[in-house]
Design an enzyme around this catalytic site. Structure first.
Site, PDB file in Angstrom:
ATOM      1  N   CYS A  76      -7.944  -1.913   4.306  1.00  0.00           N
ATOM      2  CA  CYS A  76      -7.799  -3.072   5.194  1.00  0.00           C
ATOM      3  C   CYS A  76      -9.115  -3.521   5.780  1.00  0.00           C
ATOM      4  CB  CYS A  76      -6.902  -2.717   6.375  1.00  0.00           C
ATOM      5  SG  CYS A  76      -5.382  -1.983   5.885  1.00  0.00           S
ATOM      6  N   LYS A 128     -14.867  -9.674   8.707  1.00  0.00           N
ATOM      7  CA  LYS A 128     -13.809 -10.556   8.221  1.00  0.00           C
ATOM      8  C   LYS A 128     -14.374 -11.917   7.812  1.00  0.00           C
ATOM      9  CE  LYS A 128     -10.191  -7.902   8.558  1.00  0.00           C
ATOM     10  NZ  LYS A 128      -9.431  -7.518   7.361  1.00  0.00           N
ATOM     11  N   GLU A 143     -15.624 -11.169   4.480  1.00  0.00           N
ATOM     12  CA  GLU A 143     -14.512 -10.936   3.557  1.00  0.00           C
ATOM     13  C   GLU A 143     -13.906 -12.258   3.096  1.00  0.00           C
ATOM     14  OE1 GLU A 143     -10.704  -7.966   3.489  1.00  0.00           O
ATOM     15  OE2 GLU A 143     -10.711  -9.421   5.101  1.00  0.00           O
ATOM     16  N   GLU A 181     -13.620 -13.769  -4.851  1.00  0.00           N
ATOM     17  CA  GLU A 181     -12.319 -13.431  -5.439  1.00  0.00           C
ATOM     18  C   GLU A 181     -11.162 -13.839  -4.522  1.00  0.00           C
ATOM     19  OE1 GLU A 181     -14.696 -11.274  -4.556  1.00  0.00           O
ATOM     20  OE2 GLU A 181     -13.903  -9.380  -3.777  1.00  0.00           O
ATOM     21  N   SER A 205      -6.784   2.033  -2.141  1.00  0.00           N
ATOM     22  CA  SER A 205      -5.659   1.166  -2.485  1.00  0.00           C
ATOM     23  C   SER A 205      -6.208  -0.183  -2.935  1.00  0.00           C
ATOM     24  CB  SER A 205      -4.791   0.981  -1.241  1.00  0.00           C
ATOM     25  OG  SER A 205      -3.976  -0.150  -1.398  1.00  0.00           O
ATOM     26  N   GLU A 232       0.824  -1.205   0.000  1.00  0.00           N
ATOM     27  CA  GLU A 232       0.000   0.000   0.000  1.00  0.00           C
ATOM     28  C   GLU A 232       0.861   1.260   0.000  1.00  0.00           C
ATOM     29  OE1 GLU A 232      -3.718  -0.383   2.337  1.00  0.00           O
ATOM     30  OE2 GLU A 232      -3.068   1.484   3.282  1.00  0.00           O
TER      31      GLU A 232
END
Lengths: 168, 583, 600
Positions: free
Chosen positions: B310, B369, B372, B377, B330, B284
């Site tokens: 993040c 999380k 996530e 992907e 990012s 990053e």
């Protein structure tokens, strides 16, 4: 979501109403009144458009729609039947009239008959206490209704529908 | 300041004008029980609908009892907080709540941590005199959050978090009367909504109505499967809070005990997400420097400010609400996902375990999380980079299941190579930490000079929106920090309007950052706990011998052996991602 | 626009809800057509007015100047009235009110019992003027009070006048109106609001609707006066969306008032600005509560918030807001015009002026009445109301709607005012007055109101959301014959906690119907609990209909009227009821001419 697809025209109507109220979130209730007035009811898809236009969350729109008894998410019957459950009507037997409507139409309050012909609702005092118990079918007021009259009231509208269909 | 005199339980009290009866009482040590009330001091978070009526008190001269949480103290007031009339009312009110609450405490995820259970116990309720119909709603399970709305007591805390603090607007009170409940629009499932899974609703829910998806069972099964190699990574904020679950004071660092406990539980390797945090900084930070350099060279196309990426709830937030800005953050994956990706390639090769036999478990302060790690992907042929993301609470539960006496464990160290980290990786756990870590590295690379100091106090704190300018040897770099998505929204709106003055912005979804994450031990409305966790994080940083990510020798080795350089093709493939328009 | 005085004769047709429901619109049309036929349209004006108040005998048609009051007129009666009364000057006797006691026809409404004891202040234009014509309102001193205030009084003086009059809020609680205005005046702000609460939600009251339909300008004028007094330039009327006629008339009235410079900028050239907008309620009784109403106007769920802060400090959009209901406002112009002393001379020590009641239920003269405070229940029921319907026995009067209670026989001579009603375990409320007779079960009445509360509770606070549900369940258990003695105790204990702990007025008063019936009709509760019987014969689960074989003549009337075919029997043979089919609707009992159907 069991979806219905709104036509461009319908979306246009909703957007117009919202912009009439300057797309302000604080005008939500006015917008809902107007849109329900034009479309007859406020299904999820309509609420989503309104939320987007007014830049408020759709959960909030739904929270408001479900708070106020005037707003409905299901289409009303062709002939909406409303039983006045004001006190004056109640003490003169509105409850029996209501249960007779439920029995005859085989629906609960807030539902429509499967053919979409009738929907059944309760409302509060309409100010016609002299005629208690009072039943509204659409705009028409029936006064001093007894359970025995229910059958005839329903029949009147069934026939109206039939004869209209014939003449059409 | 105007002061008010009143008496509470016959004791004279002087409070500032505007204070509530509840605050006045607590000032002289009188504890008035509350249920729906929640106030996170210094964070501008307050929920006081006055709805539960548990905090009612008697005010002399008033006909009805008054809720202490939202009744302002006034001159000459005479308050009784525990008269028989009050106690009777309070008990009846709690009985009423219990009369519409499933009595499944034996199997409820919240048992032992439930404000309602505590209240019933506190008031000595042994019988519910008013039984009747229960409200019935269907259970809703999403990738991260379970809604058992039968247990909702209409405290409205989740609504406050979701709407006022996070400005997500997924939850609202719906219906009215006995049917009233908090729900997404059309009572749809959370996973159909724009929920970011930030988990703040879960963090504040006083009952078991909102809980996390519990994956401890799956982890136990993996640990007991001899064909699997099970490795674990622990996020920085976990070590600053886990001790609370075992009765330790908030802010006690338990890194070593945590590692020891994980080993006892049978994890084959105990690693640190902080390692991946250092890796994130390199990726990053390089990205930031590239964009900065291009910008300074006059490239009009370059996107600034760069935004940190993040936080998975934050990512989902902008994908839903600001999809047009999806080129700005990012592209670096979060430390959790970088870890998973490296573990299942580099590390799997190293220990010669096939990808499908390597199970990566992460211990996170976070509910998002879980979501996530389930994003498609982040998996290869259906095998996710991170198999299970447990919360701090779930880890505590596992430790208890293993009958491990946590407090008396001897400290142990993480395993190599992915257990080594710097102080910069540790501070990822608090608001301001990611950007401070990035500054430590970016400065030195950008200027080619050693930093004169490592502690950037100007980036620290609990203010929801902070900004600072760091002098990169003559080049002022403007940095913005937001925690809480409502604050993030403000910065994004500035970017949209083209008025943003920042070069880099750090965003964390949860108030306080990950230390206040939705998967952390319940703070029960005490914001002091968050501050103590924050201090613990900074002290861990202080005590690290290496405090700059680019000086982490294992990271250097990783680049040498495997990745090449930051933003290399391999790095792009394994450590970066892209974002989707979910509007 | 032509006003009343310019016509020779006027035909006033009642446009109240009850009369409209009985085709009064058609009556009006028929009159117009008939008069056109005779070329009299320019000389005789047909006006659709607001409610006359004698709803029982609607549709009402009144002929001026001779004050002839026709009752129960049908559209078919119109030609006869025109031919006889208008053309020939002969009163149509058969359409006059028949005094049931003297059996005489009465032509002048002033001579009728229902009107004799009334004093009309809030309703003084209702049934007299054309509510869609501002000239008629002005012709009866309309907007002169506003003029007086703007040109001759300071806001403080006007507030003093209202305070001295002793006017108290007519919406329920009875808070002194002048004091409320004063508090809002004292709040310092760049923007203030006047709100008229027209979200009439009491299930047995329709006075606000009648005022807005019959005399909308009185409310607009009062709101402007209030704006002048408190320092507001904006007014909002929050009105039930189910009142289309009232909304329509309000819109017309606002438009006309603007046209006449009585609303808008620089009113009457005094530099005072005030305008009014309409906001729609959407069916939530709790929005009668000020804070809930304000949230609703802001586009939110109508959930109340804890007071203080009161709307006078922090109301609509966070600004000081004065909320009064329709009837309260309707009293204001008269007080300004006739003085505080005049108003204070009517009524009792602490309750001044009059109160409008919607008198309904099992009473002969259902209608909208306005009576001086201090009148007794007996006068209302027997003198004005004409006594109990069908010669049944008076049991109780319910006032205050879902927040109120029952007044029994022993209160018949109690002067009615705010404080006496509270002392008697009821309250004034918005003015619903429901007369109950011995066929009404008091437990069922309490249950009826609780059911209403259940539907209307916003669900925000625990006692109202869950407590009332539990109260209702206990009542249901009792009316189903499954109650226990302990339930009566639990009802009382729970009621007291709900009153003590609820967030807003709705919850704080919701157990009143239960407590009041428990206090006054404990024996009736006991009968349900101890002997599983409903003395009034209303609780279906506790009654069985049977046919007395000795009295049954086999007329088949019950057989033919039974909606479910539960009655069997041959013509001229004894009939019987199949209990398994019977839905206990009571039709057979009502229909039987020989008292052969028994309730047990």
């Amino acid at each position: 979501m069991p979806g219905i697809k709104l036509s461009e025209k319908t979306i246009g109507i909703i957007k117009q109403v919202c912009s009439d109220f300057r797309n302000e979130g604080s005008e939500l209730i006015n917008v809902l009144h107007q849109v329900q007035g034009k479309l007859g009811y406020l299904p999820a898809e309509v609420q989503e458009v309104i939320a987007k236009e007014l830049n408020i969350s759709v959960a909030k729109v739904y929270g408001v729609v479900t708070f106020y008894s005037f707003f409905t998410m299901i289409p009303m019957g062709e002939h909406p039947i409303s039983i006045c459950m004001g006190t004056a009507c109640y003490v003169r037997g509105a409850e029996q009239v209501l249960s007779e409507f439920k029995r005859q139409l085989k629906v609960e309050v807030g539902q429509s008959t499967p053919d979409g012909k009738f929907s059944l609702n309760c409302l509060r005092c309409v100010g016609a206490c002299g005629l208690a118990p009072v039943v509204l079918v659409g705009e028409k007021v029936f006064g001093r209704v007894s359970p025995q009259m229910v059958k005839n009231i329903i029949a009147e509208y069934k026939e109206v529908g039939a004869s209209e269909a014939k003449s059409a | 300041m105007e002061m008010i005199n009143l008496t509470i339980d016959h004791k004279p009290v002087v409070v500032r004008k505007g204070a509530t009866v509840l605050e006045a009482a607590s000032g002289i040590g009188i504890d008035i029980p509350t249920l729906c009330y929640m106030k996170l001091e210094d964070m501008n978070i307050e929920n006081k609908p006055g709805g539960c009526r548990v905090c009612v008190v008697e005010v002399k001269g008033r006909r009805n009892l008054a809720p202490a949480c939202c009744t302002e103290a006034s001159e000459g007031m005479e308050i009784s907080t525990h008269s028989i009339r009050v106690v009777n009312a309070r008990r009846t009110v709690v009985e009423l709540i219990l009369s519409d609450h499933p009595a499944d405490c034996l199997i409820c995820a919240k048992s032992g941590n439930c404000d309602l259970q505590d209240m019933a116990n506190h008031l000595g309720i042994r019988k519910i005199h008013y039984q009747g119909e229960h409200s019935m709603y269907r259970e809703d399970t999403s990738p991260a959050i379970i809604r058992e709305i039968n247990k909702c007591i209409m405290c409205r805390r989740c609504e406050t978090m979701c709407n006022d603090v996070q400005t997500i607007g997924v939850l609202s009170a719906v219906n009215r009367g006995f049917q009233a409940v908090v729900s997404p629009a059309f009572e749809m499932n959370l996973d159909h909504s724009v929920c970011t899974y930030c988990g703040q609703c879960v963090a504040v829910c006083p009952t078991g109505a909102l809980t996390e998806v519990d994956e401890t069972g799956a982890v136990i099964r993996a640990l007991s499967d001899p064909t699997k190699t099970v490795i674990v990574q622990t996020a920085p904020a976990v070590r600053a809070a886990l001790g609370e679950e075992f009765g330790m004071t908030a802010g006690t660092l338990v890194t070593g005990k945590m590692v020891a406990a994980l080993r006892r539980l049978g994890f084959d390797y105990v690693f640190d997400t902080d390692f991946a945090a250092d890796l994130t900084i390199l990726e990053e930070g390089t990205e930031l420097l590239n964009r900065l350099s291009a910008f300074m060279a006059g490239d009009q196309q370059v996107k600034l400010p760069i935004l940190t990426s993040c936080c998975p709830a934050w990512v989902k937030f902008f994908e839903h609400h600001f999809p047009e800005l999806k080129d700005i953050p990012s592209t670096a994956r979060s430390p959790q996902q970088m870890f998973g990706s490296i573990a299942k390639t580099y590390f799997a090769d190293k220990i010669k375990v096939k990808r499908e036999n390597l199970v990566v478990v992460s211990i996170m302060p976070c509910l998002a999380k879980k979501y996530e790690s389930s994003r498609p992907e982040f998996s290869v042929n259906g095998n996710p980079d991170v198999d299970y993301a447990l919360t701090t609470r779930e880890l505590a539960h596992l430790i208890n299941l293993g009958n491990i006496d946590f407090k008396s464990l001897q400290n142990e160290d993480f395993d190599a190579p992915m257990g080594e980290s710097t102080g910069a990786g540790v501070i990822f756990g608090t608001t301001g930490g990611v950007i401070e870590a990035a500054v430590r590295t970016a400065y030195e690379i950008f200027t080619g000079k050693q930093l004169p100091r490592l502690d950037f106090e100007e980036l620290r704190g609990m203010e929801g929106l902070r900004k600072a300018t760091i002098d990169f040897n003559g080049t002022p770099i403007n940095i913005g920090i937001a925690h809480g998505l409502g604050n993030a929204r403000k910065l994004l709106e500035e970017i949209q309007a083209g008025t943003s003055e920042f070069h880099a912005i750090e965003i964390m979804s949860c108030p306080g950052g990950c230390i206040g994450g939705g998967g952390q031990p319940y703070h029960h409305g005490d914001s002091e706990i968050l501050k103590k966790r924050q201090r613990a994080i900074y002290s861990e940083d202080q005590n690290k011998s290496i405090r700059k990510s680019h000086e982490n020798p294992y990271i250097t080795k990783l680049y040498e052996e495997f990745l090449g350089a930051p933003l290399s093709e391999k790095s792009h493939h394994l450590l970066h991602t892209k974002y989707f328009d979910r509007s | 626009m032509k006003i009343i005085a310019e016509y020779n004769m006027h035909i006033l047709v009642c446009g109240g809800a009850g009369c409209k429901a009985s085709q009064s619109e058609m009556i009006k049309t028929n009159f117009k057509n008939k008069l056109n036929e005779y070329g009299l349209a320019d000389e005789i004006q047909v006006i659709m007015t607001g409610c006359f108040g004698f709803c029982e005998k609607g549709p009402i048609v009144k002929i001026l100047p001779d004050n002839t009051f026709y009752t129960q007129v049908t559209p078919e009666d119109v030609p006869e009235i025109v031919d006889e009364h208008i053309i020939k000057g002969r009163i149509v006797e058969r359409l006059l009110y028949l005094n049931p006691e003297t059996n005489e026809r009465v032509s002048d409404s002033k001579e009728m019992d229902i009107f004799k004891k009334q004093i009309r202040i809030a309703l003084h234009n209702c049934g007299i003027i054309d509510p869609e014509n501002i000239e008629e309102y002005i012709g009866r001193d309309g907007y002169s009070a506003l003029g007086t205030c703007l040109s001759e009084k300071t806001p403080e003086e006007a507030i003093r006048l209202i305070k001295d009059s002793g006017l108290r809020g007519r919406g329920g609680g009875g808070f002194p109106t002048g004091l409320k205005w004063e508090l809002t005046r004292k709040s310092i702000s760049d923007q203030k609001y006047v709100v008229c609460n027209a979200d009439e939600g009491d299930p047995g009251a329709f006075m606000d609707r009648s005022i807005l339909e019959g005399d909308p300008h009185s409310v607009l004028e009062a709101m402007a006066i209030c704006g002048f007094c408190i320092g507001a330039d904006k007014g909002l009327v929050y009105i039930r969306a189910e009142y289309p006629l009232a909304i329509e008339r309000l819109k017309i009235a606002i438009g006309q008032a603007r046209e006449y410079g009585l609303l808008g900028n620089d009113i009457l050239g005094t530099g005072f600005n005030f305008d009014i907008e309409i906001r729609y309620g959407a069916g939530a009784f709790v929005c009668g509560e000020e804070t809930a109403l304000i949230h609703s106007m802001e586009g939110e769920r109508g959930e109340p918030t804890v007071k203080p802060p009161f709307p006078a400090e922090k109301g609509y959009n966070g600004k000081p807001t004065n909320v009064n209901n329709v009837e309260t406002f309707a009293n204001i112009p008269a007080i300004i015009n006739k003085g505080a002393e005049w108003f204070a001379s009517i009524g009792t020590e602490k309750s001044k002026g009059t109160k409008v009641f919607a008198l309904a239920g099992n009473i002969n003269n259902v209608g909208l009445i306005e009576v001086p405070m201090g009148i007794t229940l007996r006068e209302i029921i027997y003198d004005i109301g004409g006594g109990i319907k069908d010669g049944r026995r008076f049991k109780a009067v319910q006032t205050g709607g879902p927040s109120g209670g029952c007044l029994t026989q022993s209160f018949l001579n109690t002067p009615i005012d705010y404080d006496n009603l509270v002392a008697a375990g009821s309250m004034m409320g918005s003015g619903g007055m429901i007369v109950l007779d011995d066929s009404n079960c008091m437990v069922a009445i309490a249950k009826f109101y609780l059911e209403f509360i259940l539907e209307e509770s916003c669900g925000k606070c625990t006692p109202c959301r869950i407590g009332n549900k539990r109260l209702y369940e206990i009542l249901e258990k009792i009316t189903d014959g499954k109650g226990e003695l302990e339930d009566l105790n639990r009802l009382r204990l729970l009621s007291n906690v709900i009153k003590d702990t609820s967030l807003c007025g709705l919850g704080q008063t919701s157990p009143n119907p239960v407590l009041s019936t428990l206090d006054n009709f404990y024996d009736e509760y006991l009968a349900h609990v101890n002997s599983s019987s409903c003395p009034a014969g209303q609780c279906k689960a506790l009654v069985n209909y049977t046919i007395d074989a000795d009295k049954c003549t086999g007329c088949t009337l019950c057989f033919r009227n039974c909606p479910v075919g539960a009655i069997s029997g041959e013509k001229r043979g004894v009939h019987s009821i199949v209990q398994s089919l019977c839905i206990k609707c009571g039709v057979c009992f009502e229909k039987c001419k020989f008292d052969a159907v028994l309730i047990a």
